[in-house]
Design a protein around this motif. Structure first.
Motif, short mmCIF file in Angstrom:
data_model
loop_
_atom_site.label_atom_id
_atom_site.label_comp_id
_atom_site.label_asym_id
_atom_site.label_seq_id
_atom_site.Cartn_x
_atom_site.Cartn_y
_atom_site.Cartn_z
N LEU A 240 0.83 -1.20 0.00
CA LEU A 240 0.00 0.00 0.00
C LEU A 240 0.86 1.25 0.00
CD1 LEU A 240 -2.54 -0.93 2.82
CD2 LEU A 240 -2.82 -1.22 0.36
N GLN A 241 0.41 2.25 -0.73
CA GLN A 241 0.95 3.59 -0.60
C GLN A 241 0.04 4.32 0.38
OE1 GLN A 241 0.75 5.40 -4.44
NE2 GLN A 241 2.77 4.67 -5.04
N VAL A 242 0.62 5.02 1.33
CA VAL A 242 -0.18 5.74 2.32
C VAL A 242 -0.01 7.23 2.09
CG1 VAL A 242 -0.59 6.10 4.79
CG2 VAL A 242 0.09 3.85 3.94
N LYS A 243 -1.15 7.94 2.10
CA LYS A 243 -1.17 9.39 1.87
C LYS A 243 -2.06 10.04 2.92
CE LYS A 243 -0.95 8.66 -3.12
NZ LYS A 243 -1.49 9.10 -4.41
N ARG A 244 -1.88 11.35 3.12
CA ARG A 244 -2.75 12.09 4.03
C ARG A 244 -3.01 13.48 3.46
NH1 ARG A 244 1.57 13.69 8.69
NH2 ARG A 244 2.73 15.10 7.36
N LYS A 245 -4.14 14.06 3.87
CA LYS A 245 -4.48 15.39 3.38
C LYS A 245 -5.54 16.01 4.27
CE LYS A 245 -5.93 18.00 -0.61
NZ LYS A 245 -6.06 18.02 -2.04
N LYS A 246 -5.38 17.30 4.56
CA LYS A 246 -6.42 18.06 5.24
C LYS A 246 -7.30 18.65 4.14
CE LYS A 246 -7.12 21.60 8.73
NZ LYS A 246 -6.47 22.51 9.68
N MET A 247 -8.61 18.57 4.32
CA MET A 247 -9.51 19.02 3.26
C MET A 247 -10.80 19.59 3.84
SD MET A 247 -10.55 15.26 2.14
CE MET A 247 -11.20 14.17 3.39
N THR A 248 -11.46 20.39 3.03
CA THR A 248 -12.77 20.93 3.39
C THR A 248 -13.78 20.38 2.40
OG1 THR A 248 -11.75 22.92 4.30
CG2 THR A 248 -14.11 23.03 3.78
N ILE A 249 -14.78 19.69 2.94
CA ILE A 249 -15.79 19.02 2.12
C ILE A 249 -17.03 19.87 2.06
CG2 ILE A 249 -17.29 16.99 2.00
CD1 ILE A 249 -15.05 15.44 3.38
N GLN A 250 -17.52 20.08 0.84
CA GLN A 250 -18.76 20.82 0.63
C GLN A 250 -19.93 19.99 1.15
OE1 GLN A 250 -20.78 23.44 0.51
NE2 GLN A 250 -19.61 24.20 -1.23
N ALA A 251 -20.82 20.61 1.88
CA ALA A 251 -22.00 19.91 2.37
C ALA A 251 -22.97 19.65 1.21
CB ALA A 251 -22.70 20.75 3.43
N PRO A 252 -23.69 18.53 1.26
CA PRO A 252 -24.68 18.26 0.21
C PRO A 252 -25.90 19.17 0.37
CG PRO A 252 -24.72 16.54 1.88
CD PRO A 252 -23.59 17.46 2.23
N GLN A 253 -26.60 19.37 -0.71
CA GLN A 253 -27.84 20.15 -0.66
C GLN A 253 -28.90 19.36 0.09
OE1 GLN A 253 -28.24 23.34 -1.90
NE2 GLN A 253 -30.17 23.26 -0.80
N ARG A 254 -29.59 19.99 1.00
CA ARG A 254 -30.65 19.36 1.78
C ARG A 254 -31.94 20.15 1.60
NH1 ARG A 254 -28.08 15.01 1.77
NH2 ARG A 254 -26.71 14.45 3.49
N PRO A 255 -33.10 19.55 1.93
CA PRO A 255 -34.37 20.26 1.75
C PRO A 255 -34.41 21.63 2.41
CG PRO A 255 -34.81 17.95 2.21
CD PRO A 255 -33.32 18.16 2.36
N GLY A 256 -33.76 21.80 3.56
CA GLY A 256 -33.75 23.09 4.26
C GLY A 256 -32.62 24.01 3.83
N GLY A 257 -31.83 23.62 2.84
CA GLY A 257 -30.69 24.41 2.39
C GLY A 257 -29.40 23.62 2.50
N ARG A 258 -28.30 24.28 2.22
CA ARG A 258 -26.99 23.62 2.27
C ARG A 258 -26.28 23.97 3.57
NH1 ARG A 258 -23.95 21.47 -1.81
NH2 ARG A 258 -25.19 22.49 -3.39
N PRO A 259 -25.95 22.97 4.41
CA PRO A 259 -25.20 23.25 5.65
C PRO A 259 -23.79 23.75 5.34
CG PRO A 259 -26.16 21.04 5.67
CD PRO A 259 -26.32 21.58 4.28
N GLU A 260 -23.09 24.18 6.37
CA GLU A 260 -21.72 24.66 6.23
C GLU A 260 -20.79 23.51 5.86
OE1 GLU A 260 -20.43 27.84 6.51
OE2 GLU A 260 -22.55 28.39 6.47
N PRO A 261 -19.72 23.79 5.09
CA PRO A 261 -18.72 22.76 4.81
C PRO A 261 -18.00 22.33 6.09
CG PRO A 261 -18.40 24.70 3.41
CD PRO A 261 -19.44 25.05 4.45
#
Length: 180
Positions: A119-140
């Motif tokens: 296995l190659q092992v990698k790491r990363k810090k990331m910001t994930i976009q929240a999915p669209q929900r019926p009440g709107g889009r939550p914060e990432p």
């Protein structure tokens, strides 16, 4: 005939599930289990790491874990949209620097033979976009990812593991600290 199909799509189970609040869905079981564990463990919760399969790759669950400063590992199934770039999660991780290579033994199971995988092992810090929900889009949400790729075939074995607050814990195959 076409109209009947169209109507069934609009009133089908998938559409009904999308309209349900998170707390009313079966997937809420992951958060409920964390809440129950926290009630039982109290002050020991910072020492606990929740390890979850692909069913727990739910934005609301990860958001709950982050908000409550709980450590967790979730095997990713969603190729999520990242806020900081044009790439999706799996493509972004594929382009991330390799930390090291490790050989592990994959035990025999069922009709499959025991084998070794590198296995190659990698790491990363990331910001994930929240999915669209019926009440709107939550914060990432911002979190850390650890990924293991099988090098012999280029297959993504682990896909991505979401990892949060790993300063005190690292899998055996990684030197400490995993994340600075």
């Amino acid at each position: 005939m076409i109209l009947d199909h169209w109507v069934s799509v609009l009133t089908g189970k998938k559409n009904q599930r999308r309209q349900l609040p998170y707390e009313g869905k079966e997937s809420f079981k992951w958060q409920r289990a964390s809440e129950n564990t926290e009630q039982r463990m109290g002050g020991k919760m910072p020492d606990i790491i929740s390890v979850c399969d692909r069913e727990a790759d739910i934005y609301e669950y990860m958001h709950y874990k982050l908000d409550n400063r709980q450590r967790f590992v979730v095997r990713a199934t969603q190729n999520r949209i990242l806020v900081d770039g044009e790439l999706l999660l799996f493509d972004s991780l594929a382009q991330t620097e390799v930390l090291g290579k490790y050989t592990i033994v994959v035990p025999q199971k069922g009709g499959r033979k025991k084998r070794k995988a590198t296995l190659q092992v990698k790491r990363k810090k990331m910001t994930i976009q929240a999915p669209q929900r019926p009440g709107g889009r939550p914060e990432p949400v911002t979190m850390k990812a650890l990924v293991g790729f099988q090098t012999a075939t280029g297959l993504n074995i682990a896909e991505a593991l979401y990892l949060q607050r790993l300063s005190a814990y690292c899998p055996v195959m990684l030197p400490n600290p995993c994340f600075s």
